[in-house]
Scaffold this motif. Structure first.
Motif, short mmCIF file in Angstrom:
data_model
loop_
_atom_site.label_atom_id
_atom_site.label_comp_id
_atom_site.label_asym_id
_atom_site.label_seq_id
_atom_site.Cartn_x
_atom_site.Cartn_y
_atom_site.Cartn_z
N THR A 65 38.90 12.28 -36.17
CA THR A 65 40.11 11.59 -36.47
C THR A 65 40.73 11.61 -35.43
N VAL A 66 40.78 12.94 -34.53
CA VAL A 66 41.47 12.91 -33.23
C VAL A 66 40.74 12.48 -32.10
N PRO A 121 39.00 8.06 -31.32
CA PRO A 121 39.82 6.82 -30.45
C PRO A 121 39.98 7.42 -29.06
N LEU A 122 40.18 8.63 -28.81
CA LEU A 122 40.12 8.91 -27.34
C LEU A 122 38.98 8.60 -26.42
N LEU A 123 37.92 8.83 -27.03
CA LEU A 123 36.61 8.86 -26.57
C LEU A 123 36.20 7.39 -26.53
N GLU A 124 36.33 6.68 -27.33
CA GLU A 124 35.83 5.20 -27.16
C GLU A 124 36.78 4.37 -26.42
N ASP A 125 38.21 4.74 -26.38
CA ASP A 125 39.21 4.02 -25.53
C ASP A 125 38.96 4.34 -24.13
N GLU A 153 37.73 45.50 -52.36
CA GLU A 153 38.96 45.11 -51.58
C GLU A 153 39.08 43.73 -51.44
N LEU A 154 40.34 43.14 -51.38
CA LEU A 154 40.35 41.73 -51.26
C LEU A 154 41.11 41.21 -50.27
N TYR A 155 40.78 39.95 -49.57
CA TYR A 155 41.48 39.90 -48.13
C TYR A 155 41.82 38.06 -48.32
N ILE A 156 42.65 37.89 -47.92
CA ILE A 156 43.18 36.33 -47.73
C ILE A 156 43.28 36.03 -46.20
N GLU A 157 42.86 34.82 -45.73
CA GLU A 157 43.03 34.47 -44.32
C GLU A 157 42.98 33.15 -44.12
N THR A 158 43.51 32.51 -43.09
CA THR A 158 43.57 31.02 -42.83
C THR A 158 42.11 30.57 -42.72
N ASP A 159 42.14 29.44 -43.21
CA ASP A 159 40.90 28.48 -43.21
C ASP A 159 41.03 27.69 -41.78
N MET A 160 40.28 28.20 -40.76
CA MET A 160 40.40 27.68 -39.22
C MET A 160 39.51 26.62 -39.31
N ARG A 161 38.77 26.10 -40.23
CA ARG A 161 37.89 24.74 -39.99
C ARG A 161 39.14 23.48 -39.70
N ALA A 162 38.61 22.83 -38.91
CA ALA A 162 39.34 21.72 -38.46
C ALA A 162 40.01 20.74 -39.39
N LEU A 163 39.45 20.42 -40.42
CA LEU A 163 40.03 19.56 -41.53
C LEU A 163 40.88 20.30 -42.26
N TYR A 164 40.62 21.47 -42.32
CA TYR A 164 41.90 22.38 -43.33
C TYR A 164 42.95 23.08 -42.49
N THR A 195 47.12 22.26 -37.26
CA THR A 195 47.57 22.86 -35.85
C THR A 195 46.15 23.19 -34.89
N ARG A 196 45.20 23.65 -35.56
CA ARG A 196 43.88 23.64 -34.79
C ARG A 196 43.61 22.08 -34.23
N MET A 197 43.86 21.23 -35.18
CA MET A 197 43.22 19.64 -34.70
C MET A 197 44.08 19.29 -33.60
N LYS A 198 45.29 19.79 -33.53
CA LYS A 198 45.96 19.24 -32.41
C LYS A 198 45.53 19.66 -31.11
N ASN A 199 45.15 21.10 -31.05
CA ASN A 199 44.45 21.73 -29.79
C ASN A 199 43.25 20.91 -29.49
N ILE A 200 42.39 20.66 -30.69
CA ILE A 200 41.06 19.96 -30.37
C ILE A 200 41.41 18.55 -29.45
N LYS A 201 42.47 18.09 -29.78
CA LYS A 201 42.80 16.70 -29.25
C LYS A 201 43.11 17.04 -27.82
N LEU A 202 43.91 18.10 -27.55
CA LEU A 202 44.37 18.48 -26.20
C LEU A 202 43.01 18.62 -25.42
#
Length: 284
Positions: free
Chosen positions: A26-27, A30-34, A186-197, A200-207
């Motif tokens: 998605t990010v 377009p850059l690679l093709e153009d 013990e139970l833990y919660i964490e951010t899902d860092m996969r790009a589609l989820y 914020t990470r997707m913006k850095n992949i674009k950079l």
């Protein structure tokens, strides 16, 4: 030919396989093709998790660059194409500010016809990367409020089980109740860092993709081969106060991937002298 025409002729509008299963196209597409003139294809059912996961249930294959290269090479082996692009991210404490979360993304490109390999990168502290131990649903709700949920998904895990891609309040409540009823682990919660989820990470992949393109557009001063990039940085910028050398960068050494031409470029940061504030003599 202008620079863009040179680059397009280099890749000759061939097919490039984008080795992703997490919608990075998605990010990136377009850059690679153009900018590069590559016709990007995303392989169907391509499993990048086999090269490592952020949730640590599968160990990454090698360091960050090696893991990205493994993805690209595997994509080429499956499809028979001769160009592949992949990306790999890492998250953790900042190398100099350990209490600050940090994300580094690389985008790796291999072209077997031109015997060409190069990667771009982008590093940032703009990340919601976090984990927390929880004991009740209220703990999870407070965590989610701090990480941009539900636009950013979360993961809930116990010692032996994990639920990923939670991006609704209903899913969150179901996951927490499931684990609380099932065991006393013990139970833990964490951010899902996969790009589609994680937008914020997707913006850095674009950079990182933009940085890759910028490196490719740097043409050798002798043979015009793409990827004329920095291989060494030399310190020694002169202090404007005392005239002695500092540890600030004075020049960068560029090297061609094809002909081996090297070129030293002075004052890459646009300054011929260092401020005395950065001098170990003037400001010990």
């Amino acid at each position: 030919m202008n620079e863009k025409e040179v680059i397009h002729s280099f890749f000759n509008h061939r097919i490039g396989i984008l080795a992703t299963m997490h919608q990075k196209e998605t990010v990136m597409l377009p850059l690679l093709e153009d900018q590069l003139g590559i016709n990007i294809k995303v392989p169907i059912d391509f499993n990048t998790d086999q090269f490592g996961t952020f949730t640590r249930d599968i160990e990454r294959m090698g360091d960050q660059v090696e893991a990205a290269k493994h993805k690209a090479e595997y994509a080429m082996s499956l499809t028979g194409e001769t160009i592949a692009i992949s990306s790999e991210g890492i998250f953790g404490p900042h190398p100099f500010l350990p209490w600050v979360p940090y994300n580094r993304e690389i985008v790796f490109l291999i072209d077997r016809v031109n015997e060409f390999e190069i990667f771009g990168e982008a590093s940032t502290t703009d990340t919601n990367y976090r984990q927390m131990k929880i004991e009740k649903i209220q703990d999870a709700q407070e965590f989610c409020e701090s990480v941009g949920f539900p636009e950013h998904a979360v993961i809930v895990r116990s010692k032996d089980e994990i639920i990923k891609g939670i991006n609704t309040h209903e899913q969150l409540e179901e996951a927490i109740n499931y684990f609380l009823k099932k065991s006393n682990d013990e139970l833990y919660i964490e951010t899902d860092m996969r790009a589609l989820y994680n937008p914020t990470r997707m913006k850095n992949i674009k950079l990182a993709t933009e940085n890759l393109i910028s490196k490719i557009y740097s043409l050798c001063s002798k043979c015009s081969f793409p990827g004329f990039e920095v291989v060494e940085r030399k310190a020694g910028l002169i202090c404007s106060g005392c005239g002695l050398k500092t540890n600030l960068i004075k020049s960068e050494i560029y090297k061609c991937k094809k002909c081996g031409e090297q070129e030293e470029r002075l004052y890459p940061n646009g300054r011929q002298f260092a401020d005395p504030a950065h001098c170990p003599i003037c400001n010990p």
